[in-house]
Design a protein around this motif. Sequence first.
Motif, PDB file in Angstrom:
ATOM      1  N   ASP A   1       0.812  -1.045   0.060  1.00  0.00           N
ATOM      2  CA  ASP A   1       0.137   0.070   0.101  1.00  0.00           C
ATOM      3  C   ASP A   1       0.837   1.173  -0.093  1.00  0.00           C
ATOM      4  O   ASP A   1       2.152   1.183   0.029  1.00  0.00           O
ATOM      5  CB  ASP A   1      -1.120   0.114   1.205  1.00  0.00           C
ATOM      6  CG  ASP A   1      -0.309  -0.098   2.521  1.00  0.00           C
ATOM      7  OD1 ASP A   1       0.903   0.677   2.707  1.00  0.00           O
ATOM      8  OD2 ASP A   1      -0.748  -0.905   3.420  1.00  0.00           O
TER       9      ASP A   1
ATOM     10  N   GLU B   1      -1.745  -2.321  -3.674  1.00  0.00           N
ATOM     11  CA  GLU B   1      -2.583  -3.275  -3.315  1.00  0.00           C
ATOM     12  C   GLU B   1      -3.144  -3.870  -4.318  1.00  0.00           C
ATOM     13  O   GLU B   1      -4.335  -4.285  -4.415  1.00  0.00           O
ATOM     14  CB  GLU B   1      -3.697  -2.592  -2.461  1.00  0.00           C
ATOM     15  CG  GLU B   1      -3.084  -1.821  -1.145  1.00  0.00           C
ATOM     16  CD  GLU B   1      -4.217  -1.060  -0.382  1.00  0.00           C
ATOM     17  OE1 GLU B   1      -5.078  -1.839   0.162  1.00  0.00           O
ATOM     18  OE2 GLU B   1      -4.403   0.129  -0.589  1.00  0.00           O
TER      19      GLU B   1
ATOM     20  N   THR C   1      -4.789  -7.243  -3.276  1.00  0.00           N
ATOM     21  CA  THR C   1      -5.950  -7.205  -2.076  1.00  0.00           C
ATOM     22  C   THR C   1      -6.992  -6.203  -2.349  1.00  0.00           C
ATOM     23  O   THR C   1      -7.988  -6.599  -1.773  1.00  0.00           O
ATOM     24  CB  THR C   1      -5.337  -6.812  -0.893  1.00  0.00           C
ATOM     25  OG1 THR C   1      -4.587  -5.778  -0.945  1.00  0.00           O
ATOM     26  CG2 THR C   1      -3.978  -7.795  -0.254  1.00  0.00           C
ATOM     27  N   LYS C   2      -6.883  -5.464  -3.170  1.00  0.00           N
ATOM     28  CA  LYS C   2      -8.099  -4.725  -3.862  1.00  0.00           C
ATOM     29  C   LYS C   2      -9.197  -5.547  -4.494  1.00  0.00           C
ATOM     30  O   LYS C   2      -8.899  -6.421  -5.187  1.00  0.00           O
ATOM     31  CB  LYS C   2      -7.804  -3.438  -4.755  1.00  0.00           C
ATOM     32  CG  LYS C   2      -6.910  -2.261  -3.692  1.00  0.00           C
ATOM     33  CD  LYS C   2      -6.757  -1.359  -4.742  1.00  0.00           C
ATOM     34  CE  LYS C   2      -6.161  -0.246  -3.820  1.00  0.00           C
ATOM     35  NZ  LYS C   2      -5.541   0.856  -4.860  1.00  0.00           N
TER      36      LYS C   2
END
Length: 204
Positions: free
Chosen positions: A134, A171, A174-175
């Motif tokens: 991130d 990200e 994970t997004k």
Amino acid sequence: MTALVVVSHSDPDSLTQHVARAAAEAIRAAGHEADIADLSAENFDPRFSKADLDLFRGHGTTPPDVAAEQKRIDRAEHLILVFPMYWWSVPALLKGWIDRVFVSGWAYEFTPGSAIVKKLDRLTVHLIPVAGDDAESFERHGVYEAFRTQIERGIIEYCGATLGSTNFVHESDTKSRETLAAEIRDLSERIAVRVAGPVSAAAR
């Protein structure tokens, strides 16, 4: 106005490849030419060979595959590099492409005792790194500054090119797909606007 999108990822279904295609499509939708150079699909050899070393030392000729890449860039006004972040930097394939293509005599001119002549002042470069981490982590660990030093200053500015934009996709693992799709759409449109350049008063 012509753009060359260079993508470095071996999986054609990867997010990186999707970003490259989206950027090219947005540029075309804005009315400009955009070609994609897929280094993996084209089997570009990133190894700095003896022929490359001879050229660097001033007593060799440009390898044909390198000359072809230089001609492809010469046709473009904007160069867009799309790649996954590996160890806070570019993948080996893209690094080898830069090592072999951005050489003295074409990207810059170096003569001992003289100032470096920067030869890519006609080119604007845009960077799209795809990262798993991130933004807060990048800021905390100094990744942004390291990237600016190594890539933006150490390569782009060294050769006299203009840095058009740097657009991190954070990200990436994970997004949600929906969030990434919206982010990529927005990013691609911003790139297309930068490639198109300012609109004159007469054209408004």
